[in-house]
Design a protein around this motif. Structure first.
Motif, PDB file in Angstrom:
ATOM      1  N   PRO A 129      -4.542  -1.999 -18.688  1.00  0.00           N
ATOM      2  CA  PRO A 129      -4.503  -1.793 -20.255  1.00  0.00           C
ATOM      3  C   PRO A 129      -6.077  -2.654 -21.327  1.00  0.00           C
ATOM      4  O   PRO A 129      -7.064  -3.972 -20.088  1.00  0.00           O
ATOM      5  CB  PRO A 129      -3.739  -3.416 -20.631  1.00  0.00           C
ATOM      6  CG  PRO A 129      -3.586  -4.027 -19.576  1.00  0.00           C
ATOM      7  CD  PRO A 129      -3.345  -3.286 -18.262  1.00  0.00           C
ATOM      8  N   PRO A 130      -6.274  -2.347 -21.684  1.00  0.00           N
ATOM      9  CA  PRO A 130      -7.726  -3.012 -22.559  1.00  0.00           C
ATOM     10  C   PRO A 130      -7.823  -3.901 -22.994  1.00  0.00           C
ATOM     11  O   PRO A 130      -7.163  -4.377 -23.048  1.00  0.00           O
ATOM     12  CB  PRO A 130      -8.364  -1.767 -23.917  1.00  0.00           C
ATOM     13  CG  PRO A 130      -6.703  -1.379 -23.940  1.00  0.00           C
ATOM     14  CD  PRO A 130      -5.574  -0.908 -23.042  1.00  0.00           C
ATOM     15  N   ARG A 131      -9.137  -4.481 -22.720  1.00  0.00           N
ATOM     16  CA  ARG A 131      -9.246  -6.225 -23.200  1.00  0.00           C
ATOM     17  C   ARG A 131      -9.236  -6.654 -24.683  1.00  0.00           C
ATOM     18  O   ARG A 131      -9.524  -5.163 -25.423  1.00  0.00           O
ATOM     19  CB  ARG A 131     -10.408  -6.520 -22.940  1.00  0.00           C
ATOM     20  CG  ARG A 131     -10.944  -6.595 -21.553  1.00  0.00           C
ATOM     21  CD  ARG A 131     -11.814  -6.805 -20.888  1.00  0.00           C
ATOM     22  NE  ARG A 131     -11.386  -7.792 -19.182  1.00  0.00           N
ATOM     23  CZ  ARG A 131     -12.724  -8.916 -18.821  1.00  0.00           C
ATOM     24  NH1 ARG A 131     -13.667  -9.302 -19.924  1.00  0.00           N
ATOM     25  NH2 ARG A 131     -12.767  -9.041 -17.718  1.00  0.00           N
ATOM     26  N   SER A 132      -8.554  -7.160 -24.851  1.00  0.00           N
ATOM     27  CA  SER A 132      -8.559  -7.484 -26.208  1.00  0.00           C
ATOM     28  C   SER A 132      -9.684  -8.026 -27.006  1.00  0.00           C
ATOM     29  O   SER A 132     -10.214  -7.726 -28.746  1.00  0.00           O
ATOM     30  CB  SER A 132      -7.115  -8.782 -26.552  1.00  0.00           C
ATOM     31  OG  SER A 132      -7.168  -9.746 -26.322  1.00  0.00           O
ATOM     32  N   VAL A 133      -9.853  -8.941 -26.542  1.00  0.00           N
ATOM     33  CA  VAL A 133     -11.441  -9.417 -26.444  1.00  0.00           C
ATOM     34  C   VAL A 133     -12.926  -8.693 -25.550  1.00  0.00           C
ATOM     35  O   VAL A 133     -12.662  -8.851 -24.605  1.00  0.00           O
ATOM     36  CB  VAL A 133     -11.509 -10.838 -26.626  1.00  0.00           C
ATOM     37  CG1 VAL A 133     -13.128 -10.817 -27.329  1.00  0.00           C
ATOM     38  CG2 VAL A 133     -10.782 -11.178 -28.150  1.00  0.00           C
ATOM     39  N   ASP A 134     -13.762  -8.202 -26.310  1.00  0.00           N
ATOM     40  CA  ASP A 134     -14.922  -7.663 -25.571  1.00  0.00           C
ATOM     41  C   ASP A 134     -16.276  -8.264 -25.563  1.00  0.00           C
ATOM     42  O   ASP A 134     -16.860  -8.995 -27.049  1.00  0.00           O
ATOM     43  CB  ASP A 134     -15.358  -6.049 -25.731  1.00  0.00           C
ATOM     44  CG  ASP A 134     -16.046  -5.929 -24.861  1.00  0.00           C
ATOM     45  OD1 ASP A 134     -16.775  -5.610 -23.880  1.00  0.00           O
ATOM     46  OD2 ASP A 134     -17.034  -4.800 -25.048  1.00  0.00           O
ATOM     47  N   TRP A 135     -15.883  -9.323 -24.359  1.00  0.00           N
ATOM     48  CA  TRP A 135     -17.262 -10.696 -24.343  1.00  0.00           C
ATOM     49  C   TRP A 135     -18.961 -10.606 -24.385  1.00  0.00           C
ATOM     50  O   TRP A 135     -19.489 -10.973 -24.455  1.00  0.00           O
ATOM     51  CB  TRP A 135     -16.605 -11.621 -23.476  1.00  0.00           C
ATOM     52  CG  TRP A 135     -15.301 -12.310 -23.694  1.00  0.00           C
ATOM     53  CD1 TRP A 135     -14.441 -12.110 -23.237  1.00  0.00           C
ATOM     54  CD2 TRP A 135     -15.283 -12.955 -24.521  1.00  0.00           C
ATOM     55  NE1 TRP A 135     -13.349 -13.158 -23.838  1.00  0.00           N
ATOM     56  CE2 TRP A 135     -13.186 -13.642 -24.829  1.00  0.00           C
ATOM     57  CE3 TRP A 135     -16.512 -13.564 -25.851  1.00  0.00           C
ATOM     58  CZ2 TRP A 135     -13.288 -14.460 -25.335  1.00  0.00           C
ATOM     59  CZ3 TRP A 135     -15.329 -14.582 -26.688  1.00  0.00           C
ATOM     60  CH2 TRP A 135     -13.990 -15.461 -26.877  1.00  0.00           C
TER      61      TRP A 135
END
Length: 152
Positions: A142-148
């Protein structure tokens, strides 16, 4: 009019027996019990010491004067009054016992429904736990909710 009805009317003498009044409800409950004595109600009446008199006056149709001979009084009017008072107490006890038993039955039904729901949720929870552990080879993460990396 049967002797049991006469006994009930004499026992409730002086009380309001209008529709919906507590004495009316007690009379109706006692009449239902006289038709078909419930063992649970009999057990409750026995604990209160009212079962023998209630059975004699309502089921067997014994007059209050005769039923009152079990009591502590000597004259016929005193015996009748004593038996009427005990029968009145028995009628109210029958009404309360029926209400209590109905409430207990409803509580048991609610408890059983909740237990069925818990069992179903337990099965669903175990199935979800097993499904989360299954490794699907072509499933994309699943895609990350926050791109750090952008926040830096």
């Amino acid at each position: 009019m049967s002797q049991a009805n006469k006994n009930l009317r004499q026992a409730m003498h002086g009380l309001s027996t209008d529709y919906g009044a507590p004495a009316y409800e007690a009379m109706q409950a006692a009449a239902r019990w006289a038709e078909k004595p419930s063992p649970e109600v009999v057990a409750i009446l026995e604990r209160q010491g009212l079962a023998a008199l209630a059975r004699a006056c309502l089921v067997d149709g014994m007059p209050l004067e005769v039923a009152g001979e079990r009591g502590p009084y000597a004259t016929a009017s005193q015996r009748r009054a004593w038996a009427a008072g005990r029968l009145c107490a028995a009628a109210f006890a029958i009404h309360a016992a029926e209400a209590m038993l109905a409430e207990q039955k409803a509580a048991h039904e609610r408890e059983a429904a909740l237990q069925r729901k818990v069992d179903r949720l337990l099965v669903e929870n175990r199935a979800a736990w097993r499904a989360s552990k299954v490794d699907v080879p072509f499933k994309e993460p699943p895609p990350r909710s926050v791109d750090w990396s952008v926040a830096g």
